[in-house]
Write a protein that holds these residues in place. Sequence first.
Motif: not given
Length: 211
Positions: A30-51
């Motif tokens: 698994a990837v770190d979903i808990e940390t993913l959900l804490r990300l905001e703005k550009e970091e959240r968008r780039e994280a989702e794009k990577l996934l």
Amino acid sequence: MSIEDIQNPSQDFLRFLESVAGIGREWQEAVDIETLLRLEKEERREAEKLLIERLQKDDFRAPPALAAAETRGAVMPMKRRLPEASGRMKVAMAVALAKLEAIPKADPIVASVLREGGDIDSGLPALVAAEHMRSPEIRDALAWSCVHHPVSEVRCNAGATLIYMAGLSTNPLSWDYRPLYLQLGADDEADRRRAFEELCAIVGMSPEVAD
């Protein structure tokens, strides 16, 4: 913008990237979903794009994370990838698409993965997903798997799941009927069929559903 363009990335973002890269034994499944959900703005968008990009690599860890993040932009990429994906990836995407309400339910896809046979890496994830489903198509696919699946461990666990779904055990891993499950793992199909008929008598199911 790309990941490289992010200035002064947060520790959470770096930790998430490490999980996607599989750095550490804890991130193999698994990837770190808990940390993913804490990300905001550009970091959240780039994280989702990577996934979303990881979908093309059959990274089965990506769909659950995209569903947890409620990433609607992942729906079409998952639907496009679905026909070509491996069995384990199909199961992960089907469950994610159902959670995102992009398909009515994951049951038909999970059932098809079981019936495809395949290897243990496809069969066991499909069985785990099937534990939470109660549709006739899942029941029939589990019955088929008890007799016909090429992997003995999948046959045994399919029987355990049917017992669990019938409410006769508290956990599909409890092995309350272990001697019967083990017979489903026999090499000889006649032995498997006899064990399956006994299982059907216990759960109140016709043996014909396996064929």
